[in-house]
Design a protein around this motif. Structure first.
Motif, PDB file in Angstrom:
ATOM      1  N   ALA A 180       0.812  -1.216   0.000  1.00 15.22           N
ATOM      2  CA  ALA A 180       0.000   0.000   0.000  1.00 15.22           C
ATOM      3  C   ALA A 180       0.845   1.266   0.000  1.00 15.22           C
ATOM      4  O   ALA A 180       0.369   2.345  -0.387  1.00 15.22           O
ATOM      5  N   ASP A 181       2.107   1.165   0.425  1.00 19.57           N
ATOM      6  CA  ASP A 181       2.985   2.336   0.477  1.00 19.57           C
ATOM      7  C   ASP A 181       3.748   2.569  -0.814  1.00 19.57           C
ATOM      8  O   ASP A 181       4.502   3.535  -0.924  1.00 19.57           O
ATOM      9  N   GLY A 182       3.585   1.683  -1.777  1.00 20.11           N
ATOM     10  CA  GLY A 182       4.296   1.848  -3.032  1.00 20.11           C
ATOM     11  C   GLY A 182       5.161   0.662  -3.364  1.00 20.11           C
ATOM     12  O   GLY A 182       4.859  -0.473  -2.991  1.00 20.11           O
ATOM     13  N   LEU A 183       6.282   0.913  -4.051  1.00 17.03           N
ATOM     14  CA  LEU A 183       7.195  -0.132  -4.487  1.00 17.03           C
ATOM     15  C   LEU A 183       8.516  -0.021  -3.724  1.00 17.03           C
ATOM     16  O   LEU A 183       9.012   1.087  -3.491  1.00 17.03           O
ATOM     17  N   HIS A 184       9.062  -1.176  -3.365  1.00 17.06           N
ATOM     18  CA  HIS A 184      10.313  -1.216  -2.613  1.00 17.06           C
ATOM     19  C   HIS A 184      11.259  -2.176  -3.324  1.00 17.06           C
ATOM     20  O   HIS A 184      10.923  -3.341  -3.545  1.00 17.06           O
ATOM     21  N   TRP A 185      12.463  -1.719  -3.667  1.00 14.20           N
ATOM     22  CA  TRP A 185      13.431  -2.564  -4.369  1.00 14.20           C
ATOM     23  C   TRP A 185      14.849  -2.036  -4.126  1.00 14.20           C
ATOM     24  O   TRP A 185      15.071  -0.840  -4.025  1.00 14.20           O
ATOM     25  N   SER A 186      15.785  -2.912  -3.969  1.00 13.49           N
ATOM     26  CA  SER A 186      17.211  -2.571  -3.868  1.00 13.49           C
ATOM     27  C   SER A 186      17.479  -1.417  -2.912  1.00 13.49           C
ATOM     28  O   SER A 186      18.271  -0.509  -3.206  1.00 13.49           O
ATOM     29  N   GLY A 187      16.792  -1.413  -1.779  1.00 12.56           N
ATOM     30  CA  GLY A 187      16.979  -0.346  -0.806  1.00 12.56           C
ATOM     31  C   GLY A 187      16.314   0.959  -1.183  1.00 12.56           C
ATOM     32  O   GLY A 187      16.573   1.993  -0.547  1.00 12.56           O
ATOM     33  N   ARG A 188      15.453   0.934  -2.184  1.00 12.03           N
ATOM     34  CA  ARG A 188      14.780   2.149  -2.650  1.00 12.03           C
ATOM     35  C   ARG A 188      13.278   2.025  -2.437  1.00 12.03           C
ATOM     36  O   ARG A 188      12.740   0.945  -2.243  1.00 12.03           O
ATOM     37  N   HIS A 189      12.608   3.159  -2.535  1.00 13.01           N
ATOM     38  CA  HIS A 189      11.156   3.215  -2.399  1.00 13.01           C
ATOM     39  C   HIS A 189      10.644   4.270  -3.358  1.00 13.01           C
ATOM     40  O   HIS A 189      11.207   5.366  -3.468  1.00 13.01           O
ATOM     41  N   GLY A 190       9.587   3.932  -4.103  1.00 13.32           N
ATOM     42  CA  GLY A 190       9.083   4.921  -5.045  1.00 13.32           C
ATOM     43  C   GLY A 190       7.812   4.492  -5.730  1.00 13.32           C
ATOM     44  O   GLY A 190       7.136   3.544  -5.311  1.00 13.32           O
ATOM     45  N   THR A 191       7.507   5.194  -6.808  1.00 18.99           N
ATOM     46  CA  THR A 191       6.294   4.957  -7.582  1.00 18.99           C
ATOM     47  C   THR A 191       6.604   4.016  -8.751  1.00 18.99           C
ATOM     48  O   THR A 191       7.755   3.640  -8.986  1.00 18.99           O
ATOM     49  N   TYR A 192       5.552   3.683  -9.516  1.00 22.58           N
ATOM     50  CA  TYR A 192       5.763   2.875 -10.710  1.00 22.58           C
ATOM     51  C   TYR A 192       6.652   3.614 -11.709  1.00 22.58           C
ATOM     52  O   TYR A 192       7.463   3.005 -12.408  1.00 22.58           O
ATOM     53  N   GLU A 193       6.500   4.929 -11.777  1.00 22.09           N
ATOM     54  CA  GLU A 193       7.338   5.713 -12.675  1.00 22.09           C
ATOM     55  C   GLU A 193       8.809   5.623 -12.260  1.00 22.09           C
ATOM     56  O   GLU A 193       9.702   5.475 -13.098  1.00 22.09           O
ATOM     57  N   ASP A 194       9.051   5.700 -10.941  1.00 24.65           N
ATOM     58  CA  ASP A 194      10.426   5.595 -10.444  1.00 24.65           C
ATOM     59  C   ASP A 194      11.014   4.217 -10.769  1.00 24.65           C
ATOM     60  O   ASP A 194      12.164   4.111 -11.210  1.00 24.65           O
ATOM     61  N   PHE A 195      10.219   3.192 -10.537  1.00 31.63           N
ATOM     62  CA  PHE A 195      10.713   1.838 -10.755  1.00 31.63           C
ATOM     63  C   PHE A 195      10.945   1.574 -12.243  1.00 31.63           C
ATOM     64  O   PHE A 195      11.924   0.925 -12.615  1.00 31.63           O
ATOM     65  N   PHE A 196      10.068   2.086 -13.087  1.00 29.90           N
ATOM     66  CA  PHE A 196      10.238   1.888 -14.527  1.00 29.90           C
ATOM     67  C   PHE A 196      11.519   2.570 -15.002  1.00 29.90           C
ATOM     68  O   PHE A 196      12.249   2.023 -15.836  1.00 29.90           O
ATOM     69  N   SER A 197      11.828   3.735 -14.452  1.00 30.94           N
ATOM     70  CA  SER A 197      13.072   4.431 -14.808  1.00 30.94           C
ATOM     71  C   SER A 197      14.285   3.614 -14.382  1.00 30.94           C
ATOM     72  O   SER A 197      15.292   3.541 -15.093  1.00 30.94           O
ATOM     73  N   TYR A 198      14.179   3.003 -13.209  1.00 33.79           N
ATOM     74  CA  TYR A 198      15.264   2.152 -12.717  1.00 33.79           C
ATOM     75  C   TYR A 198      15.481   0.973 -13.663  1.00 33.79           C
ATOM     76  O   TYR A 198      16.616   0.640 -14.014  1.00 33.79           O
ATOM     77  N   CYS A 199      14.396   0.342 -14.082  1.00 30.82           N
ATOM     78  CA  CYS A 199      14.481  -0.787 -15.005  1.00 30.82           C
ATOM     79  C   CYS A 199      15.042  -0.350 -16.360  1.00 30.82           C
ATOM     80  O   CYS A 199      15.806  -1.094 -16.995  1.00 30.82           O
ATOM     81  N   ALA A 200      14.660   0.851 -16.796  1.00 31.24           N
ATOM     82  CA  ALA A 200      15.128   1.346 -18.091  1.00 31.24           C
ATOM     83  C   ALA A 200      16.650   1.479 -18.106  1.00 31.24           C
ATOM     84  O   ALA A 200      17.299   1.228 -19.139  1.00 31.24           O
ATOM     85  N   GLU A 201      17.241   1.852 -16.985  1.00 31.07           N
ATOM     86  CA  GLU A 201      18.702   1.933 -16.913  1.00 31.07           C
ATOM     87  C   GLU A 201      19.324   0.551 -17.064  1.00 31.07           C
ATOM     88  O   GLU A 201      20.334   0.382 -17.746  1.00 31.07           O
ATOM     89  N   ILE A 202      18.726  -0.452 -16.429  1.00 34.48           N
ATOM     90  CA  ILE A 202      19.250  -1.817 -16.529  1.00 34.48           C
ATOM     91  C   ILE A 202      19.124  -2.339 -17.954  1.00 34.48           C
ATOM     92  O   ILE A 202      19.987  -3.065 -18.448  1.00 34.48           O
ATOM     93  N   LEU A 203      18.030  -1.966 -18.630  1.00 37.13           N
ATOM     94  CA  LEU A 203      17.789  -2.460 -19.986  1.00 37.13           C
ATOM     95  C   LEU A 203      18.790  -1.922 -21.001  1.00 37.13           C
ATOM     96  O   LEU A 203      18.811  -2.372 -22.149  1.00 37.13           O
TER      97      LEU A 203
END
Length: 360
Positions: free
Chosen positions: A160-183
């Motif tokens: 309910a608080d959003g997305l949590h990954w790799s010590g980070r917390h954010g929105t779907y937009e934040d997470f998609f940007s993170y994935c875009a760097e990996i891609l």
């Protein structure tokens, strides 16, 4: 050779020499004074592997039984078809192959990609909005489609608080940007559910991370032989179970193939340099490791034999198998698997085993 490389090599041999000298207990051990150099010049076993294989603690007459990863992988390549290599290396192709042949495998929920990939029915995700439709609250595991040794793998928690990954917390937009760097470094990110180990394994680890089994098979005529197996044991909060020469802090335990029982438990005293020791009890849970029988063991053996039988171009495979609450699942097939983890787990060289199946 660059100066930095020279310094690194000298540092490694100094560490190996210190280990060798510290193991001298009687006159018959004096050969260890030149042990690391002898192992390197005679059998190509470098300083780090000298310590990793604890060669100062085993008879010198057995040193020639130990193998080194890279020359062995060249031998694997000579007996593996290009088509089979591509199938094993591409996690998406391998997943679809398993599904088509009725082989239980870890499910793939979606692919995060910069564009459409032909030849698979797995859903593709191109935008934050598509992610929001896919990720219901829960835990997920993501990894590069061409990754290995757990590099680039990470978990995602959606609540309910959003997305949590790799010590980070954010929105779907934040997470998609993170994935875009990996891609920019891989063609796709595979999205899978976070698998949970069977209770018998969780009783050992008390860990959230998934501990998997490496099972090595060889094709022998029309039969598939299971030559060795070991459990990679997660310690602490690690999200991956890779042993990494002891640098990860995780453990490895050899499995008696006939019974499915854990017969060793090995770890390193240091993450900076391999100093292998027996670890009969898990450092965090304090649970005893030795003699625990892996659940669904007969099913594990049947599963890897069935999987190997579906890929004719593979002579030998190092299977990664997860034993979950619902039974075993194949996670990956590795045609150029490392031999070092087996030699550490079983406390012996694997030359005779490998040579018995593969011509030099």
């Amino acid at each position: 050779m660059k100066l930095s490389r020279v310094i690194n090599v000298l540092s490694e041999y100094t560490r190996a020499q210190l280990y060798a000298v510290s193991s001298i207990k009687k006159p018959a051990d004096l050969h260890l004074l030149w042990g690391p150099l002898h192992a390197r010049t005679k059998w190509g076993i470098g300083a780090k592997n000298f310590s990793l294989y604890s060669l100062a603690d085993v008879p010198r007459a057995t040193w020639d039984k130990y193998l080194v990863n890279e020359p062995l992988k060249t031998r694997y390549a000579r007996i593996t078809t290009l088509e089979a290599r591509k199938l094993a290396d591409d996690k998406v192709l391998f997943h679809d192959h398993c599904r088509a042949h009725g082989v239980a495998t870890a499910p793939i929920l979606a692919l995060v990609t910069p564009g459409e990939r032909a030849g698979t029915a797995i859903p593709h995700v191109y935008s934050p909005a598509a992610m929001a439709r896919l990720f219901v609250p829960g835990r997920y595991f993501l990894k590069p489609s061409d990754g290995s040794h757990g590099k680039g793998n990470f978990s995602l928690c959606v609540d309910a608080d959003g997305l949590h990954w790799s010590g980070r917390h954010g929105t779907y937009e934040d997470f998609f940007s993170y994935c875009a760097e990996i891609l920019q470094r891989t063609s796709a990110l595979i999205v899978q559910p976070c698998l949970m180990n069977h209770q018998a394994i969780r009783d050992i680890t008390h860990a959230r991370g998934l501990s998997t089994i490496r099972v090595v098979t060889f094709r022998k005529g029309d039969a598939i032989d299971v030559a060795a197996a070991c459990l990679r044991i997660v310690v602490g909060d690690s999200e991956v179970d890779n042993f990494s020469h002891g640098e990860s802090g995780n453990l490895v335990s050899a499995i008696d193939v006939e019974s499915g029982r854990l017969i060793t438990a090995i770890g390193s005293r240091s993450r900076r340099w391999p100093r292998m020791v027996d670890v009969p009890h898990h450092p965090a849970s304090k649970a005893r490791i030795l003699d625990v029988r892996m659940p669904h063991w007969d099913e594990v053996i049947a599963l890897v034999r069935k999987a190997h039988g579906t890929i004719g171009g593979l002579h030998t495979v190092g299977w990664d198998v997860a034993i979950t609450t619902d039974g075993p699942l194949i996670v990956e097939a590795n045609w150029r698997y490392d031999v070092d983890i087996l030699q550490v787990a079983y406390k012996k060289g694997f030359r005779e085993v490998i040579d018995g199946y593969i011509a030099t």
